[in-house]
Design an enzyme around this catalytic site. Structure first.
Site, PDB file in Angstrom:
ATOM      1  CG  ASN A  17      -3.341  11.833   5.998  1.00 19.46           C
ATOM      2  OD1 ASN A  17      -2.266  12.269   5.581  1.00 19.46           O
ATOM      3  ND2 ASN A  17      -4.031  10.902   5.360  1.00 19.46           N
ATOM      4  CG  ASP A  26      -8.588  11.602   9.134  1.00 18.08           C
ATOM      5  OD1 ASP A  26      -7.730  11.836   8.263  1.00 18.08           O
ATOM      6  OD2 ASP A  26      -8.801  10.468   9.604  1.00 18.08           O
ATOM      7  N   GLY A  53      -4.815   8.849   8.682  1.00 20.95           N
ATOM      8  CA  GLY A  53      -3.768   8.339   7.804  1.00 20.95           C
ATOM      9  C   GLY A  53      -3.642   6.844   8.013  1.00 20.95           C
ATOM     10  CB  ALA A  80      -0.957   7.587  11.886  1.00 19.97           C
ATOM     11  CB  THR A 119     -11.146  -7.035   3.970  1.00 19.13           C
ATOM     12  OG1 THR A 119     -10.772  -5.937   3.127  1.00 19.13           O
ATOM     13  CG2 THR A 119      -9.917  -7.488   4.746  1.00 19.13           C
ATOM     14  CG  LEU A 120     -14.860 -10.291   0.730  1.00 17.04           C
ATOM     15  CD1 LEU A 120     -15.206 -11.779   0.671  1.00 17.04           C
ATOM     16  CD2 LEU A 120     -14.873  -9.684  -0.662  1.00 17.04           C
ATOM     17  CB  ALA A 154     -10.119   3.908  11.022  1.00 15.82           C
ATOM     18  CB  ALA A 155     -13.558  -0.666   9.453  1.00 10.02           C
ATOM     19  N   GLY A 156     -10.748  -0.849   8.055  1.00 13.52           N
ATOM     20  CA  GLY A 156      -9.693  -1.612   7.399  1.00 13.52           C
ATOM     21  C   GLY A 156      -8.352  -1.467   8.084  1.00 13.52           C
ATOM     22  CG  ASP A 157      -6.492   2.220   8.308  1.00 16.69           C
ATOM     23  OD1 ASP A 157      -5.962   1.658   7.326  1.00 16.69           O
ATOM     24  OD2 ASP A 157      -6.917   3.382   8.275  1.00 16.69           O
TER      25      ASP A 157
END
Length: 309
Positions: free
Chosen positions: A11, A13, A39, A42, A220-221, A249-252
């Protein structure tokens, strides 16, 4: 080099940094605008590449300037982008993101070309799946494509990661193709139909997802870290606390780092701290891909923590 194939979204952003997030119907002024590439697919590909992985990506962008910009950016980062096909039927995906002073966000996505990806479009790039050590998927592309990619990886004996975001209900046949399922607490609650408001609740939700067929579940918490659950028990990995300015994007970053760690032959005990460090550092910078840390930065961060003990 550890080899990672990412099947997922790409994407552009548009992020507005605000003093606080608006309530429904409210306008909050005084923000600043950041235009970035994003995205989940990506982002995870870039995260894995910056941490030392050799990366290929399969996805779909529009046949437009934004799509060409994304493809060129990925190639400039050293990511194999031949599998990022162009569609004339929809524009490149776009995300509208608001971030408050504490780094919390609200995100709205117009998926555009991401939702035009079909198995027939992806299948010519199946060699990239067979080539990989780890295949990583999310749910910003159509479920038939995700199912196909996981199935191809399983056929070749390749480790699979599924980040179930944005969350959708998944059948047991698909979950049986997943070696590592990585929901956050909200996604874990939706997938398990259980409230997730503590470590014990996260463990119960993970047990429910394991019973549905997932090989291992990593919940993830956020600031509470990660709870990794498998048939042999559960282990809690604390988060690394930082001064967060933007959690986008921390999770990515976590998933991209996890893919690299596992592709390099690491155990969860080795890969999860790497992934937690990458996620923590991502929160200290603004934007999506611009905030993803490199290998040297992550290693220096981990060394600094060891030195402070």
């Amino acid at each position: 080099m550890p080899r990672v194939c990412v099947i997922g979204s790409a994407n552009v952003d548009y992020t507005v940094m605000l003093p606080r997030l608006p309530s429904p119907g409210e306008t909050v002024s005084g923000g600043t605008l950041l235009i970035n590439l994003g995205g989940k697919g990506a982002n995870q590909a870039v995260a894995a590449r910056r941490l030392g992985g050799e990366v290929r990506m399969i996805g779909c962008v529009g046949d437009d300037d934004d799509g060409r910009r994304i493809r060129e950016s990925l190639r400039s980062a050293g990511i194999g982008a031949d599998g990022l096909v162009a569609s004339r039927e929809a524009a490149t995906g776009t995300a509208l993101i608001m971030v408050d002073a504490q780094g919390r966000n609200q995100i709205a996505v117009a998926p555009g070309a991401n939702h035009r990806l079909t198995v027939e479009m992806a299948a010519p790039f199946a060699d990239s799946i067979a080539w990989a050590d780890v295949v990583a998927c999310q749910l910003e592309t159509p479920l038939p494509v995700v199912r196909w990619a996981l199935g191809e990886a399983r056929r070749h004996g390749i480790t699979t990661i599924l980040n179930p975001a944005p969350v959708q209900q998944l059948d047991t046949a698909m979950l049986a193709l997943v070696d590592f399922l990585t929901p956050n607490e909200h996604e874990a609650a939706r997938l398990s139909s259980l409230a997730v408001d503590s470590l014990e609740a996260a463990r119960a939700a993970a047990a429910a997802m394991l019973a549905l067929g997932a090989g291992a579940v990593l919940v993830t918490l956020g600031q509470k870290g990660v709870l990794a659950c498998g048939d042999d028990g559960a282990a809690h990995f604390p988060a690394f606390l930082v001064d967060a300015v933007d959690t986008t994007a921390a999770g990515d970053a976590f998933n991209g780092a996890l893919a690299v760690g596992l592709a390099a032959g690491g155990t969860l005990e080795q890969a999860i701290p790497l992934a937690n460090a990458a996620a923590a550092l991502t929160c200290t910078k603004r934007g999506a891909q611009d905030s993803l840390p490199g290998r040297a930065e992550v290693e220096a961060f981990l060394r600094s923590l060891e030195g402070s003990r």
